[in-house]
Design an enzyme around this catalytic site. Sequence first.
Site, PDB file in Angstrom:
ATOM      1  N   PRO A 226      39.428  51.393  54.530  1.00  0.00           N
ATOM      2  CA  PRO A 226      40.000  50.044  54.351  1.00  0.00           C
ATOM      3  C   PRO A 226      41.470  50.110  53.969  1.00  0.00           C
ATOM      4  O   PRO A 226      41.885  50.914  53.130  1.00  0.00           O
ATOM      5  CB  PRO A 226      39.148  49.450  53.217  1.00  0.00           C
ATOM      6  CG  PRO A 226      37.873  50.220  53.237  1.00  0.00           C
ATOM      7  CD  PRO A 226      38.237  51.607  53.672  1.00  0.00           C
ATOM      8  N   THR A 228      44.055  50.863  55.937  1.00  0.00           N
ATOM      9  CA  THR A 228      44.903  51.826  56.647  1.00  0.00           C
ATOM     10  C   THR A 228      45.707  51.198  57.772  1.00  0.00           C
ATOM     11  O   THR A 228      46.573  51.871  58.340  1.00  0.00           O
ATOM     12  CB  THR A 228      44.050  52.973  57.215  1.00  0.00           C
ATOM     13  OG1 THR A 228      42.940  52.415  57.938  1.00  0.00           O
ATOM     14  CG2 THR A 228      43.518  53.846  56.097  1.00  0.00           C
ATOM     15  N   GLY A 229      45.421  49.949  58.134  1.00  0.00           N
ATOM     16  CA  GLY A 229      46.237  49.271  59.133  1.00  0.00           C
ATOM     17  C   GLY A 229      45.577  49.155  60.482  1.00  0.00           C
ATOM     18  O   GLY A 229      46.281  49.114  61.505  1.00  0.00           O
ATOM     19  N   THR A 231      43.761  46.544  61.772  1.00  0.00           N
ATOM     20  CA  THR A 231      44.069  45.228  62.348  1.00  0.00           C
ATOM     21  C   THR A 231      45.538  45.124  62.729  1.00  0.00           C
ATOM     22  O   THR A 231      45.891  44.576  63.783  1.00  0.00           O
ATOM     23  CB  THR A 231      43.701  44.130  61.346  1.00  0.00           C
ATOM     24  OG1 THR A 231      42.330  44.263  60.972  1.00  0.00           O
ATOM     25  CG2 THR A 231      43.919  42.751  61.950  1.00  0.00           C
ATOM     26  N   GLU A 447      43.966  63.047  25.288  1.00  0.00           N
ATOM     27  CA  GLU A 447      44.879  63.156  26.438  1.00  0.00           C
ATOM     28  C   GLU A 447      45.683  64.443  26.387  1.00  0.00           C
ATOM     29  O   GLU A 447      45.976  65.041  27.436  1.00  0.00           O
ATOM     30  CB  GLU A 447      45.820  61.947  26.460  1.00  0.00           C
ATOM     31  CG  GLU A 447      45.120  60.606  26.602  1.00  0.00           C
ATOM     32  CD  GLU A 447      44.250  60.519  27.845  1.00  0.00           C
ATOM     33  OE1 GLU A 447      44.552  61.199  28.845  1.00  0.00           O
ATOM     34  OE2 GLU A 447      43.252  59.781  27.815  1.00  0.00           O
ATOM     35  N   ASP A 523      34.988  60.904  32.115  1.00  0.00           N
ATOM     36  CA  ASP A 523      35.303  62.300  32.446  1.00  0.00           C
ATOM     37  C   ASP A 523      34.028  63.085  32.732  1.00  0.00           C
ATOM     38  O   ASP A 523      33.963  63.855  33.701  1.00  0.00           O
ATOM     39  CB  ASP A 523      36.069  62.946  31.294  1.00  0.00           C
ATOM     40  CG  ASP A 523      37.402  62.262  31.040  1.00  0.00           C
ATOM     41  OD1 ASP A 523      37.969  61.712  31.996  1.00  0.00           O
ATOM     42  OD2 ASP A 523      37.866  62.275  29.886  1.00  0.00           O
TER      43      ASP A 523
END
Length: 636
Positions: A226, A228-229, A231, A447, A523
């Site tokens: 979805p 990715t271009g 259309t 972190e 995680d």
Amino acid sequence: MAREQREVKGFQDMMDRIKGSMGGGGAPDPTRRKMHFSFWYFLLALLVVSWLQDHMLVQQTVRLPYSHFKQLVREGAVRNVILEPQKIKGEIVEGDLAGRLFMTVRVEDPELVKLLDERGISYTGRLENKWLEAILSWLLPMALFIAFWSFLMRRMGAGPQGVLSIGKARMKIYAEKEVGITFEDVAGIEEAKTELQEIVEFLKNPEKFQRLGGKIPKGVLLVGAPGTGKTLLAKAVAGEAGVPFFSMSGSDFVEMFVGVGAARVRDLFSQAKQNAPCIIFIDELDALGKARGLNPVGGHDEREQTLNQLLVEMDGFEPNSGVIIMAATNRPEILDPALLRPGRFDRHVAVDKPDIRGREAILKIHTRDVVLDDDVDLHKVAAMTPGFVGADLANLVNEAALLAARRNKDKVGMAEFQEAIDRIIGGLEKKNRAMNPKEKEIVAYHEAGHALVAMSVPHADPVNKISIIPRGIAALGYTQQMPTEDRYLMTREELLSRLCVLLGGRVAEEIIFGDVSTGAQNDLQRATDIARSMVMEYGMSEKLGPVTFAREPRSPFLDSGLAPRAREFSEKTAQEIDEEISRVLEEAYGKVRHILSEKRPYLEKLAGQLLEKEVVEGEALRAFEKEVRGTPEETP
């Protein structure tokens, strides 16, 4: 001389008007509205005439009681009496009402005619004409019925919501100049563009292929993740070829009424053939072309009828008819095999996620109308966005522009792009979320543990930023890694390094505080998924050997994680799989614990910087990494 010219011109204009009024020659005036006779005009005229008779004329007539009328007859003050079955009319000739017409209701009076004869008053009989009332009594109900029926039929048959037009294809039709998109507006998918150049060349110059006996593919299937271009690429093909573009979604064919989908397919292809050469584009083809028989318990006959009609229409094309059908889907594994055979969708074009060069080209397109600052490096932005597709990059540029506008800047700088990336990946920054000092310290060490392990193990992506500012719904902090290059394969050692980085936060909490928190839930989930995939799918277990236990087809473009895993192995094998997954995780956990125990001073130093600054990046992070890597790493 000028006066004579004006007179001649005026005479010509007058003659033209006379000719126009007489219906003479000359071109008709396009601005003049044409008058059309209608039954409604005639009915309106009848109503107006009836109203005038009942109101305008009656207002000049004096209504008399019958006794008063009879008194006037005795006095000889009336003349021209008209006797009707229900009314008596006439004219008054004497008294205050002289010259006025009168009317009275007739009663049964046998002496009236005798009295009129005695006074010498002229009278005549007349039958009352009720033709207008009769016509209205029949026509008015009929007219109302016709009006209601016409309104109902228009509502049923006209417009996109009409019931009788439900079999019409509800597609969007773009004319040649309305598409407005060419291959210059598409970037990052150069291989797909090259593949579709042949389609454009055929639509522009079909004789080139017909001369050698070649046939253009009847259908082109665009498959990809979805955003990715797909259309956009289909519109670019239509824009380059300069042909009409028919666009529909797969869900537009299926309705609650049986046979509607097949009727819409027939109507779509019928209109397309009338406008050939043209392109038919069906978005989300999987909603229409799902493989038949996947659900033997509760099949959807209507959807299968629609699919069958689509198969017939595609296979029934005349050779080189100039109608090309394109479709897009991100679930090609569930499409019906009959759709994918040669002669239907016989060309499959993969629209992949762009690499770093493709992302940079996409960013250049989306920043055409954006005022960029001099410090903006689109190549660096592309490197910071691995896995982003065209839609994600368009959203990134828009978010950066909105941030610059919110900060009252004249240009969009690199800081806005960095903040937009963090916002898309981690969510909205929540600086006002109150955390007590103990929670903030736990997050800082968590972190710091991720980052320190990423700096210490081989094959890990470099750390780009560490933050303990809460973002999104549940993220209290995050460690951002920026890969140096796009990768399409992962080795066993690289997967183990990712496992170690994911476990670094939990191990750091255990070493420093002697306890663990709920912050490592995500995680642990990701680490368990990697270990399970290594054992069950990739055959990376020495104990189980090169075998895969995942049999269900998984979408290469959609990773929903909701599909149940089919068990085709024994209970003993399932136990061995669980033991092997636990062994992989425990070995990685032990390795991470050894690394952080040996480098605890660096862990405390980095956590202190996070508690002080909340964000560590740039030169400070590079200096710390050099310091860590300068220490020889000890292996367990």
